[in-house]
Scaffold this active site. Structure first.
Site, PDB file in Angstrom:
ATOM      1  N   ARG A  79       0.836  -1.217   0.000  1.00 21.04           N
ATOM      2  CA  ARG A  79       0.000   0.000   0.000  1.00 21.04           C
ATOM      3  C   ARG A  79       0.865   1.259   0.000  1.00 21.04           C
ATOM      4  O   ARG A  79       0.539   2.239  -0.660  1.00 21.04           O
ATOM      5  CB  ARG A  79      -0.955  -0.018   1.196  1.00 21.04           C
ATOM      6  CG  ARG A  79      -1.999   1.089   1.112  1.00 21.04           C
ATOM      7  CD  ARG A  79      -3.069   0.961   2.172  1.00 21.04           C
ATOM      8  NE  ARG A  79      -2.528   1.044   3.511  1.00 21.04           N
ATOM      9  CZ  ARG A  79      -3.200   0.737   4.621  1.00 21.04           C
ATOM     10  NH1 ARG A  79      -4.459   0.322   4.530  1.00 21.04           N
ATOM     11  NH2 ARG A  79      -2.651   0.836   5.806  1.00 21.04           N
ATOM     12  N   LYS A 181      -2.709   6.526   1.229  1.00 21.72           N
ATOM     13  CA  LYS A 181      -2.528   6.929   2.633  1.00 21.72           C
ATOM     14  C   LYS A 181      -1.583   8.128   2.640  1.00 21.72           C
ATOM     15  O   LYS A 181      -0.380   7.996   2.903  1.00 21.72           O
ATOM     16  CB  LYS A 181      -1.988   5.747   3.448  1.00 21.72           C
ATOM     17  CG  LYS A 181      -2.258   5.904   4.946  1.00 21.72           C
ATOM     18  CD  LYS A 181      -2.146   4.573   5.647  1.00 21.72           C
ATOM     19  CE  LYS A 181      -2.166   4.710   7.151  1.00 21.72           C
ATOM     20  NZ  LYS A 181      -3.400   5.235   7.692  1.00 21.72           N
ATOM     21  N   GLU A 217     -16.342   6.121   4.952  1.00 21.90           N
ATOM     22  CA  GLU A 217     -15.542   5.577   6.056  1.00 21.90           C
ATOM     23  C   GLU A 217     -15.439   6.608   7.165  1.00 21.90           C
ATOM     24  O   GLU A 217     -15.915   7.727   7.055  1.00 21.90           O
ATOM     25  CB  GLU A 217     -14.158   5.153   5.567  1.00 21.90           C
ATOM     26  CG  GLU A 217     -13.285   6.267   5.036  1.00 21.90           C
ATOM     27  CD  GLU A 217     -11.871   5.802   4.697  1.00 21.90           C
ATOM     28  OE1 GLU A 217     -11.339   4.915   5.368  1.00 21.90           O
ATOM     29  OE2 GLU A 217     -11.305   6.353   3.742  1.00 21.90           O
TER      30      GLU A 217
HETATM   31  N1  PLP Z   1      -9.238   4.321   6.715  1.00 21.28           N
HETATM   32  C1  PLP Z   1      -8.420   5.320   7.078  1.00 21.28           C
HETATM   33  C2  PLP Z   1      -8.742   6.686   6.621  1.00 21.28           C
HETATM   34  C3  PLP Z   1      -7.282   5.027   7.857  1.00 21.28           C
HETATM   35  O1  PLP Z   1      -6.456   6.011   8.229  1.00 21.28           O
HETATM   36  C4  PLP Z   1      -7.015   3.711   8.261  1.00 21.28           C
HETATM   37  C5  PLP Z   1      -5.822   3.387   9.043  1.00 21.28           C
HETATM   38  O2  PLP Z   1      -4.829   2.973   8.532  1.00 21.28           O
HETATM   39  C6  PLP Z   1      -7.903   2.716   7.861  1.00 21.28           C
HETATM   40  C7  PLP Z   1      -8.995   3.053   7.092  1.00 21.28           C
HETATM   41  C8  PLP Z   1      -7.660   1.295   8.251  1.00 21.28           C
HETATM   42  O3  PLP Z   1      -6.654   0.718   7.471  1.00 21.28           O
HETATM   43  P1  PLP Z   1      -5.804  -0.493   8.041  1.00 21.28           P
HETATM   44  O4  PLP Z   1      -6.765  -1.532   8.455  1.00 21.28           O
HETATM   45  O5  PLP Z   1      -4.974  -0.925   6.892  1.00 21.28           O
HETATM   46  O6  PLP Z   1      -5.010   0.051   9.162  1.00 21.28           O
HETATM   47  C1  COI Z   2      -3.785   3.493  11.419  1.00 20.19           C
HETATM   48  O1  COI Z   2      -4.733   2.843  11.833  1.00 20.19           O
HETATM   49  O2  COI Z   2      -2.666   3.014  11.294  1.00 20.19           O
HETATM   50  C2  COI Z   2      -3.934   4.880  11.044  1.00 20.19           C
HETATM   51  O3  COI Z   2      -3.117   5.342  10.310  1.00 20.19           O
HETATM   52  C3  COI Z   2      -5.077   5.647  11.573  1.00 20.19           C
HETATM   53  C4  COI Z   2      -4.716   6.981  12.128  1.00 20.19           C
HETATM   54  C5  COI Z   2      -3.860   6.912  13.335  1.00 20.19           C
HETATM   55  C6  COI Z   2      -4.212   7.907  11.093  1.00 20.19           C
END
Ligand code: PLP
Ligand code: COI
Length: 336
Positions: A79, A181, A217
């Site tokens: 990612r 991200k 989300e």
């Molecule tokens: N959506 C957003 C906007 C986020 O910042 C995060 C955190 O990383 C997620 C979703 C969840 O992603 P992940 O499960 O890969 O941490």
């Molecule tokens: C994560 O879950 O890793 C995130 O990046 C969410 C937030 C702290 C930005």
């Protein structure tokens, strides 16, 4: 430094070691662990002016046998590289990414919360465009760094349900950078997030930026709902972050005998859900008590109790992350 593992929130704590590597003249240098937690960069760095940066978030889990697990770190690496491509930054080779994460965890071993405390070591890989570029062009130098800190629950409630409010703002545009991200998405979410918290909600729920009729989300996590028919549904949209936790839950829900799908989640169809939650690395699974829309306050399972399906999914996910239950092939990377 003595840490009360049980009372940690989600805050920056400076740990002794971080990894840092520079990209210059078309390639990455080897990189090294350093104790210097300050970045020394040009005032004209594109990361500072034009937001040319992206990051990741993952956790290390202290196992019962004293070892340490990482969860799906290869997916974080992929990612990061998708985000990097979207913002015209060089990819970080997967081996370099994983080695950097492992070496930072090992170097900060004493900050990995012990098994049973409920705390974890949060790891933050970061890629930024630096150097002397002031026009709106990609940087010609980059820094990749990885640092970490012990954390507790992201939302105050942890596994207790909290409430969310639908936002009038958008965090991303229909064909923008919502699926990457990148810092700009989070900068855009600061004001809406603060406004939501000012009204005593944990965070806001964003709607699709085109029609404002479907759930996208949360500012820091994906959304899921459980239907009366025991179906796991999570929004399908090109402008949300493809959450690694969400894809893991889609897989685990199926394994637990549920139907699990990505689909459009219309705001006027919230009645279909008997439970709902936010999922992500920081959020883990955070049950959603209710959602405030323009017209109503919609309660799912309960404002105070966790629904049984949410609890079951949480137990399965977390047990796998800590190595207490067998993981699907390739999900766990042992640091030691
Ligand atoms: N959506 C957003 C906007 C986020 O910042 C995060 C955190 O990383 C997620 C979703 C969840 O992603 P992940 O499960 O890969 O941490
Ligand atoms: C994560 O879950 O890793 C995130 O990046 C969410 C937030 C702290 C930005």
């Amino acid at each position: 430094m003595t840490i009360d593992w049980n009372s940690l929130g989600f805050e920056y704590i400076k740990t002794p070691w971080r990894f840092l590597a520079k990209w210059k003249n078309g390639s990455w240098e080897e990189g090294t662990l350093t104790e210097d937690s300050t970045l020394h960069i040009s005032e004209s760095s594109p990361a500072l002016h034009y937001g040319q940066q992206c990051f990741e978030g993952l956790k290390a889990y202290g196992r019962k046998d004293g070892g340490i697990n990482l969860f799906r770190v290869d997916e974080n690496s992929k990612r990061l590289n998708r985000s990097a491509n979207r913002l015209r930054m060089p990819e970080v080779p997967q081996e370099m990414f994983i080695d950097a994460v492992k070496s930072v965890v090992k170097a900060n071993r004493e900050f990995v919360p012990p098994y049973g405390t409920g705390a974890t070591l949060y790891i933050r890989p970061l890629l930024i465009g630096v150097g002397d570029t002031i026009g709106v062009h990609p940087a010609d130098e980059f820094i990749f760094t990885v640092f970490c800190m012990p954390v507790g629950p992201y939302f105050k409630g942890g596994m207790a349900p909290t409430n969310f409010i639908v936002s009038d703002y958008d965090r991303a545009a229909p064909n923008g950078t919502g699926a990457a991200k990148v810092g700009g998405n989070y900068a855009a979410s600061l004001l809406p997030g603060e406004e939501a918290q000012g009204k005593n909600f944990s965070d806001c729920i964003y709607l699709d930026p085109e029609t404002h009729s479907k759930i996208e989300e949360v500012g820091s996590a994906n959304f899921f709902g459980i239907t009366k028919d025991n179906e796991f549904i999570t929004p399908k949209s090109p402008s949300i972050l493809p959450s690694i936790t969400k894809y893991s839950l889609l897989h685990l829900a199926e394994k637990l005998g549920m139907k699990a799908v990505e689909a459009e989640v219309h705001l006027d169809e919230l009645d279909q859900f008997v439970e709902a939650g936010a999922c992500g690395t920081a959020a883990v699974i955070s049950p959603i008590g209710g959602i405030q829309t323009k017209d109503e306050f919609h309660v799912f399972y309960s404002e105070t109790e966790v629904g049984p399906v949410t609890k079951k999914l949480y137990d399965e996910l977390v047990s796998i992350q800590y190595g207490d239950r067998p993981a699907p092939e390739g999900w766990i990377f042992e640091v030691e």
